[in-house]
Design an enzyme around this catalytic site. Structure first.
Site, PDB file in Angstrom:
ATOM      1  N   TYR A   1       8.142  -5.573   0.115  1.00 18.84           N
ATOM      2  CA  TYR A   1       6.859  -6.288   0.131  1.00 18.84           C
ATOM      3  C   TYR A   1       5.749  -5.265   0.338  1.00 18.84           C
ATOM      4  CZ  TYR A   1       3.195  -9.545   1.807  1.00 18.84           C
ATOM      5  OH  TYR A   1       2.028 -10.250   1.979  1.00 18.84           O
TER       6      TYR A   1
ATOM      7  N   ASP B   1       5.431   3.301   0.587  1.00 17.72           N
ATOM      8  CA  ASP B   1       4.701   2.295   1.352  1.00 17.72           C
ATOM      9  C   ASP B   1       5.155   2.418   2.808  1.00 17.72           C
ATOM     10  OD1 ASP B   1       4.334  -1.355   1.211  1.00 17.72           O
ATOM     11  OD2 ASP B   1       3.784   0.144   2.716  1.00 17.72           O
TER      12      ASP B   1
ATOM     13  N   LYS C   1      -0.972  -1.341   9.944  1.00 19.05           N
ATOM     14  CA  LYS C   1      -0.341  -1.654  11.235  1.00 19.05           C
ATOM     15  C   LYS C   1      -0.657  -0.608  12.311  1.00 19.05           C
ATOM     16  CE  LYS C   1       3.193  -4.174   8.674  1.00 19.05           C
ATOM     17  NZ  LYS C   1       3.070  -5.596   9.016  1.00 19.05           N
TER      18      LYS C   1
HETATM   19  P1  KE4 Z   1      -1.031  -6.417   5.255  1.00 16.91           P
HETATM   20  O1  KE4 Z   1      -1.895  -6.692   4.036  1.00 16.91           O
HETATM   21  O2  KE4 Z   1      -0.335  -7.670   5.743  1.00 16.91           O
HETATM   22  O3  KE4 Z   1      -1.761  -5.679   6.377  1.00 16.91           O
HETATM   23  O4  KE4 Z   1       0.120  -5.392   4.810  1.00 16.91           O
HETATM   24  C1  KE4 Z   1       0.951  -5.735   3.718  1.00 16.91           C
HETATM   25  C2  KE4 Z   1       2.233  -4.959   3.820  1.00 16.91           C
HETATM   26  C3  KE4 Z   1       2.420  -3.866   3.009  1.00 16.91           C
HETATM   27  N1  KE4 Z   1       3.554  -3.126   3.063  1.00 16.91           N
HETATM   28  C4  KE4 Z   1       4.539  -3.447   3.944  1.00 16.91           C
HETATM   29  C5  KE4 Z   1       5.779  -2.614   3.978  1.00 16.91           C
HETATM   30  C6  KE4 Z   1       4.399  -4.568   4.797  1.00 16.91           C
HETATM   31  O5  KE4 Z   1       5.406  -4.891   5.639  1.00 16.91           O
HETATM   32  C7  KE4 Z   1       3.225  -5.327   4.755  1.00 16.91           C
HETATM   33  C8  KE4 Z   1       3.010  -6.546   5.632  1.00 16.91           C
HETATM   34  N2  KE4 Z   1       4.105  -6.891   6.468  1.00 16.91           N
HETATM   35  C9  KE4 Z   1       4.212  -8.304   6.820  1.00 16.91           C
HETATM   36  C10 KE4 Z   1       5.445  -8.470   7.694  1.00 16.91           C
HETATM   37  N3  KE4 Z   1       6.642  -8.246   7.007  1.00 16.91           N
HETATM   38  C11 KE4 Z   1       2.978  -8.807   7.481  1.00 16.91           C
HETATM   39  C12 KE4 Z   1       3.125 -10.139   8.168  1.00 16.91           C
HETATM   40  C13 KE4 Z   1       2.330 -11.194   7.456  1.00 16.91           C
HETATM   41  O6  KE4 Z   1       2.357 -11.251   6.206  1.00 16.91           O
HETATM   42  O7  KE4 Z   1       1.694 -11.974   8.193  1.00 16.91           O
END
Ligand code: KE4
Length: 429
Positions: free
Chosen positions: A145, A240, A268
């Site tokens: 993701y 990523d 994060k």
């Molecule tokens: P954000 O746009 O949510 O800050 O980051 C996206 C993203 C990009 N790359 C990786 C590897 C990620 O895990 C994420 C976001 N992680 C999720 C949890 N698996 C965020 C939680 C959510 O969607 O509320």
């Protein structure tokens, strides 16, 4: 016995004015069932909900809170900064300070651009790779993701899978045709895709340690193989590291695993709990970004002083305490090994994956090495595990397709308490 009266009332009110009552789908407990709790505050390793219940926290806001919640140095930095104003849309020295520190901590990065989320970082990194190579296609992996940008919502991991709609409506076929899907840890599959699309591939984007299908470390040689494929084809390798960056080591997965990407994305931890994403690379690539180069990318609140101050305080602590990473890994290994002993005694089929301070438990007798194997877990059992732990005061990620993120404020006493709760839950099944 935990009661959730106020949380359920707040959830009912939230659903009237916010779709699904949440601002991010995975928070809605759709995958595990039931209704989310609402948090009042958090301190150290503990969450406190609006009904006065406390929880040992294993998601750490999905990764950012590596130091624990309300860390004094981070809060002090925020308080000091807020008094000077919150946003200017004009450069500040803070941005240079955190950029210098991040580039000194992460291998092979000369420059970094700050944005407001991991999604923005990954979306911008792909645009940069396409602009730099003048190619259009990207390869991503099932179960990985990279945020909710259209190009990634093609059988994404994390929320999109948990949400049960791997290909989201609203993503056009025009977009989807430029995203090629490969199987994680399957180098042959990637080679086949390269053969079929040779000089059209701008980049591979990959989670160097996958965290959105549970925690799935790379198989031996997998990342090195991707590196070679990119070197041979002129495609760029994008790591990523939104989850792994500054978490698995000061230099993230690149340092821990010894493989260098061309572009690295962050989120994060780099924001210390405030909205920050970033992407970095060598100068030769980053110079293609506006205003220096033609690849456009922008943001009103990018480099926001408040967010930068929380990120700078967090990275400064991490940079000056290498022992923190060893301690975090020891705690995570302890939790994993003790859970394994308990599960062996119970005779439950399970897989426990772990790398650094990331781990995940899958109720399956098949090793979890990619999205397909991650999908074979016993989800009903996972869901009762989630709720069984929650009602006993342990907050885990509300999905079998997520990782636990341990934080530095967790004590061995907290871990032992967690194991006692786990044993108690297992008596139920
Ligand atoms: P954000 O746009 O949510 O800050 O980051 C996206 C993203 C990009 N790359 C990786 C590897 C990620 O895990 C994420 C976001 N992680 C999720 C949890 N698996 C965020 C939680 C959510 O969607 O509320």
């Amino acid at each position: 016995m935990y009661t959730y009266t106020r949380s359920s009332n707040l959830f009912a009110s939230a659903k009237k004015v916010i779709p699904g009552g949440v601002n991010s789908p995975v928070r809605a407990f759709k995958s595990v069932g039931g209704a989310p709790i609402f948090i009042e505050k958090a301190e150290g390793a503990y969450l406190y909900d609006v009904d006065g219940n406390s929880y040992i926290d294993y998601i750490a806001s999905w990764g950012p809170m590596i130091l624990g919640h309300a860390h004094k140095q981070v809060i002090d930095a925020l308080n000091d900064r807020a008094k000077k104003g919150t946003s200017f849309g004009i450069p500040t020295e803070l941005e240079t300070q955190i950029a210098e520190l991040a580039c000194s901590m992460a291998p092979n990065i000369d420059q970094i651009r700050f944005v407001n989320s991991g999604t923005e970082a990954c979306m911008s990194a792909v645009r940069l790779a396409r602009g730099y190579t003048n190619r259009e296609k990207i390869i991503k992996f099932s179960g990985c993701y990279h945020g909710h940008s259209d190009a990634f919502l093609i059988e994404a991991g994390s929320g999109a899978v948990t949400f049960g709609s791997p290909n989201s409506p609203g993503v056009t076929s025009g977009t989807a045709k430029d995203t090629l899907l490969a199987r994680y840890n399957d180098l042959e599959n990637v080679e086949e895709i390269f053969k079929a699309n040779s000089d059209e591939i701008a980049a591979i984007i990959v989670e160097p340690v996958a965290g959105n299908m549970g925690c799935v470390p790379p198989a031996k040689g997998f990342l090195e193989g991707l590196r070679n494929l990119c070197d041979r084809s002129g495609a760029l390798l994008i790591f990523d590291e939104v989850m792994t960056g500054f978490r698995l080591a000061k230099g993230g997965a690149q340092e821990l695993l010894g493989v260098n990407a061309d572009i690295v994305t962050y989120g994060k931890v780099i924001g210390g709990g405030l909205p920050v994403g970033a992407f970095g690379s060598r100068r030769e690539i980053m110079s293609h970004l506006a205003p220096e180069g033609p690849v456009y990318q922008a943001g009103t609140l990018s480099g926001n002083p408040l967010a930068m101050s929380a990120g700078l305080a967090t990275l400064s602590i991490l940079n000056s305490s290498p022992e923190l990473y060893m301690s975090l890994e020891s705690k995570t290994k302890y939790l994993k090994n003790e859970m394994a002993k308990i599960l062996d005694e119970k005779g439950v089929a399970y897989q426990l994956n772990q790398l650094g301070s990331m781990m995940s438990l899958h109720f399956s007798n098949e090793p979890v090495v990619d999205f397909q194997s991650a999908s074979k877990g016993n989800n009903p059992l996972f869901n009762s595990y989630f709720h069984g732990m929650l009602k006993r005061g342990v907050y885990l990620p509300p999905s079998a397709f997520e990782s636990y993120f341990l934080n530095d404020a967790l004590s061995y006493e907290d871990l032992c308490k967690t194991l006692e709760v786990f044993k108690d839950f297992l008596k139920e099944i």
